[in-house]
Every structure is written in C-alpha cells, then in structure tokens.
Design a protein around this motif. Structure first.
Motif, mmCIF file in Angstrom:
data_model
loop_
_atom_site.group_PDB
_atom_site.id
_atom_site.type_symbol
_atom_site.label_atom_id
_atom_site.label_comp_id
_atom_site.label_asym_id
_atom_site.label_seq_id
_atom_site.Cartn_x
_atom_site.Cartn_y
_atom_site.Cartn_z
ATOM 1 N N THR A 141 -24.926 -32.097 2.823
ATOM 2 C CA THR A 141 -24.934 -31.868 4.320
ATOM 3 C C THR A 141 -23.751 -31.574 4.860
ATOM 4 O O THR A 141 -22.524 -31.841 4.392
ATOM 5 C CB THR A 141 -25.587 -33.261 4.991
ATOM 6 N N LEU A 142 -23.891 -30.326 5.810
ATOM 7 C CA LEU A 142 -22.799 -29.923 6.451
ATOM 8 C C LEU A 142 -22.418 -30.671 7.791
ATOM 9 O O LEU A 142 -23.480 -30.503 8.557
ATOM 10 C CB LEU A 142 -23.014 -28.181 6.618
ATOM 11 N N ILE A 143 -21.156 -31.053 8.209
ATOM 12 C CA ILE A 143 -20.938 -31.495 9.529
ATOM 13 C C ILE A 143 -20.045 -30.807 9.961
ATOM 14 O O ILE A 143 -18.941 -30.672 9.476
ATOM 15 C CB ILE A 143 -20.494 -33.133 9.271
ATOM 16 N N GLN A 176 -25.107 -31.982 12.319
ATOM 17 C CA GLN A 176 -25.383 -32.024 10.738
ATOM 18 C C GLN A 176 -26.626 -31.066 10.266
ATOM 19 O O GLN A 176 -27.440 -31.059 11.001
ATOM 20 C CB GLN A 176 -25.708 -33.598 10.241
ATOM 21 N N GLN A 217 -17.202 -35.792 -0.671
ATOM 22 C CA GLN A 217 -17.114 -34.769 0.404
ATOM 23 C C GLN A 217 -15.688 -34.222 0.396
ATOM 24 O O GLN A 217 -14.821 -34.574 -0.184
ATOM 25 C CB GLN A 217 -17.215 -35.504 1.766
ATOM 26 N N SER A 273 -20.818 -32.931 2.491
ATOM 27 C CA SER A 273 -20.912 -33.985 1.857
ATOM 28 C C SER A 273 -22.004 -34.193 0.724
ATOM 29 O O SER A 273 -23.104 -33.622 1.250
ATOM 30 C CB SER A 273 -20.898 -35.359 2.782
ATOM 31 N N THR A 308 -13.413 -31.903 3.286
ATOM 32 C CA THR A 308 -13.010 -31.499 4.792
ATOM 33 C C THR A 308 -12.124 -30.297 4.698
ATOM 34 O O THR A 308 -11.199 -30.478 3.960
ATOM 35 C CB THR A 308 -12.521 -32.718 5.773
ATOM 36 N N HIS A 329 -14.820 -28.312 9.071
ATOM 37 C CA HIS A 329 -16.228 -28.524 8.633
ATOM 38 C C HIS A 329 -15.934 -29.760 7.578
ATOM 39 O O HIS A 329 -15.037 -29.540 6.693
ATOM 40 C CB HIS A 329 -16.833 -27.386 8.005
ATOM 41 N N THR A 330 -17.012 -30.444 7.304
ATOM 42 C CA THR A 330 -17.130 -31.378 6.194
ATOM 43 C C THR A 330 -18.515 -31.072 5.367
ATOM 44 O O THR A 330 -19.515 -31.079 5.898
ATOM 45 C CB THR A 330 -17.009 -32.758 6.730
ATOM 46 N N ASP A 341 -28.817 -30.012 7.106
ATOM 47 C CA ASP A 341 -29.164 -30.129 5.686
ATOM 48 C C ASP A 341 -28.986 -28.512 4.851
ATOM 49 O O ASP A 341 -29.803 -27.500 5.280
ATOM 50 C CB ASP A 341 -30.553 -30.381 5.623
ATOM 51 N N GLY A 387 -19.855 -32.239 15.550
ATOM 52 C CA GLY A 387 -20.688 -33.566 14.998
ATOM 53 C C GLY A 387 -22.111 -33.110 14.349
ATOM 54 O O GLY A 387 -23.039 -34.106 13.901
#
Length: 389
Positions: free
Chosen positions: A122-124, A130, A204, A180, A206, A177-178, A132, A128
């Motif tokens: 998942t990209l956050i 998210q 994950q 995970s 960041t 970006h994060t 897929d 905020g």
C-alpha cells in the motif's frame, strides 16, 4: 555409502522419506560433524545451482544429465578428493529431485493448501490517501504522485519514481511517501535516484518523492534490502529509530523486526557506516552489525550472507537454525499462527533451503523429515508436536 546418500537426498527432497529412513538419516548425521557438513554443503549448493539451471527437463533426461556429470568428475579423480566427489554427487542428486515433484496426490489424503505470500503493498501519500499498489488501473491513479508503473519480469506492477529537475520552491518542501507491505506480502520498487528497494513482509519505507538537499534519507521499519545508486556528493542514509546507516552506493539489508536480537545491518557489497548514539562501526562485505536497541552498543560479526538475504532471491535458507526462529519468519510470510505443544520443540534445529513460493504444506513436510516434529495444520493455525513412535 554414496548410493545410500543418493537415496536419502532423493527421498528427502521429493517428499518420499519415510519415518524409518528419517531416523536412519538423523543417526548418520549425528555420527560425525563431517556428515552434517556434507549435507549442509549440498543443500547450500542447490540454491546456487537453481539460479543457473532450468526446471523443465523431464525425469529421464535429468537423471541422465546427473549421471554423466558424475562420471566426468570421476574421470578426473586424480585431483578430486573423495569428499569433493561426494559433495558433487549430493549436489546433482539434490538438483534433480529439487526441480521434480512427483505426482503423489493419489497416494495420500489432500489437505487444504496454505499458499505462500506474494506481491502486496500500500502506498500512503502525504495527505493520508492510501493506494493499493496491486490494482489493475494503477498507472491512472499513480501518475499524479510523480511515479510511473512498469511491468517486471513476472508481469506484475512495479513502481518507479520519476527523476526530474525540480524548482527551488519544491526542494524546500519535500513530499514524503510511505510504501508498506503487510503480513504475507512483499514489494519491489525504485526510488527517484535509481536506488532499488525490496520490502519484506510486514515492513515499510518512508522516503521523499524527490531527493533534495545534501543527503538522501529514508526511514525503515521491518526488513528492507537496498541496492543504492552511487552518488559521492549525496550520501544515502537509512534511519531506524536512533540508528543510522550511511552509504554512497552499495548493496545491503536492514532487519529491524521487534523480535530480532537487535537492529541488523548485513553488507553484501561496498561499505556502510553504522551509527548508534556515540557508537560507530564501518562494515566490510560479508559482515553484519547488530545494534542493541536498549544500550546502543554495536557488535560486528562475519556471517553467511545468503542466510540473511536469500529471501530477495525467492528462497529461505537455514543453517542449524532453531525452529522457533524459523516459524517466526514463516508466520510472517504465510500469514499463519504457529503454536508449540511443548517448549522443548522450539529448540529443534533445521538446515536446508526452501523455495518461498511453495505452499506451506510442502515446506513443513520438508522440515518434518529431519527434525522429528509433526506439523498439524488447521486453517491458518499450525500446531507443532513431536512425532509419535
């Protein structure tokens, strides 16, 4: 004796080793350290052979190839010692059975299969939201975030961040970006500087979408393998809590799972500097730094690299490892819960190489053969008990 070893490794790797043979094999390995080392060496070489050998030969052709190579080795026995010949025979026997799975469904009851993990992440983004990263229309969604989607060799989506010139105004306000990966997941992607990243399960990273300023800094949780793009003017820095790893361009793995003995940095190529509070070490290839998360102390040790990095190549490699530690890794990858029916079973040890994309049932069957334990699968719960004699 060589013929007997041939039979053992063949039955072991093809899943046909019965209880009696298993007891005989364990007894032979316990007789001398050389026996155990021979077995371990053969298993290790399988992984190397896997990288260069195909798996599409039929049984008769594979067996013919194995025997011809062994005969060739025997003709050169003036300079090959007996132990080396035995190792080669074990290697090719293993390579034969490693790539051949007999059709044995009709021979035993079919259990519900527990499938391996796969590409999941998942990209956050900064606000905020998210995303897929496995969705079909990823390119349409991801373009607005400064990234490109390409297809890797397995025809799966891979994320690559664009490396473009940016203005001074954007440089002062980097966008983070994060990415995970969950339990049972993994993900490979490329940062804006060309650095390649492999996320293991439950991990994950960041990072900024563009690297600005004098350094390239990222933050890690879990386990991540890096192949860092060289830039002598802009060091690459990985941060894990109070620990930092500083590099210019290299290949290394960082493992910071909570259950680890400490934050582990394993160097494959190049050089890295590991810093924790007032402590600092510079690693050479083939060495690992372990940082105590409480005291900040760093210890350095030589390691077998493949034991810590083989997951990137699609296998799990174990050398005399406790079942308790192995089950922690398998639980993350297969998204299952292991329970030991008695504490002493945690101390049983296993040596071997397993392909991480095999069903869990097949992996556990291999481990059963030489550890004298039994795995009972019930849905996503696995109980480990002793073999009843």
């Amino acid at each position: 004796m060589i013929d007997k070893i041939w039979q053992w490794v063949g039955d072991y790797c093809s899943g046909l080793l019965d209880k009696e043979e298993g007891r005989e094999l364990r007894a032979w390995m316990d007789e001398a350290e050389e026996n155990k080392q021979l077995f371990m060496e053969g298993v290790k070489m399988v992984r190397e052979y896997q990288m260069v050998a195909g798996s599409d030969r039929n049984v008769s052709d594979s067996l013919k190839c194995v025997r011809e190579k062994i005969r060739a080795r025997r003709r050169r026995k003036l300079w090959i010692q007996v132990a080396a010949v035995a190792s080669v025979m074990v290697l090719f026997a293993l390579s034969f059975v490693f790539f051949y799975t007999p059709k044995s469904e009709e021979m035993s009851p079919v259990l519900a299969k527990v499938h391996a993990g796969g590409t999941k992440a998942t990209l956050i983004v900064a606000d905020g939201i998210q995303v897929d990263l496995t969705q079909d229309n990823l390119q349409e969604v991801i373009g607005q975030y400064g990234a490109t989607v390409v297809k890797d060799r397995e025809k799966e989506n891979e994320l690559r961040y664009d490396c473009v010139e940016i203005s001074e105004e954007i440089e002062e306000k980097p966008v983070f970006h994060t990415i995970s990966s969950p339990v049972g997941g993994e993900y490979h992607f490329t940062l804006a500087d060309g650095t390649m990243v492999w996320l293991n399960s439950s991990s994950q990273l960041t990072f900024p979408t563009r690297f600005t300023g004098a350094t390239r800094e990222v933050i890690v949780e879990g386990e991540v393998y890096f192949e860092v793009e060289h830039d002598e003017n802009k060091p690459f820095i990985v941060r894990v809590d109070d620990v930092s790893v500083r590099v210019l361009g290299t290949k290394f793995c960082i493992s910071a799972y909570p259950e680890n003995e400490g934050i582990m940095t394993t160097l494959v190529q190049g050089a890295v500097q590991v810093t924790s509070r007032d402590n600092r070490v510079v690693l050479k290839p083939g060495y690992q730094a372990v940082v105590d998360q409480y005291s900040g102390a760093i210890k350095q040790r030589a390691v077998e690299l493949s034991l810590y990095t083989s997951w990137v190549q699609g296998v799990f490699e174990y050398e005399n490892m406790k079942l308790n530690d192995i089950m922690v890794q398998l639980a993350r990858w297969y998204d299952v819960q292991f329970t030991f029916s008695a504490p002493e079973y945690k101390e049983r040890r296993f040596t071997g190489v397993v392909r991480k994309y095999e069903d869990l049932n097949d992996v556990l069957d291999m481990i059963e053969k030489t550890t004298n334990v039994k795995f009972i699968i019930n849905g996503r719960n696995v109980t480990i008990t002793s073999v009843i004699r």
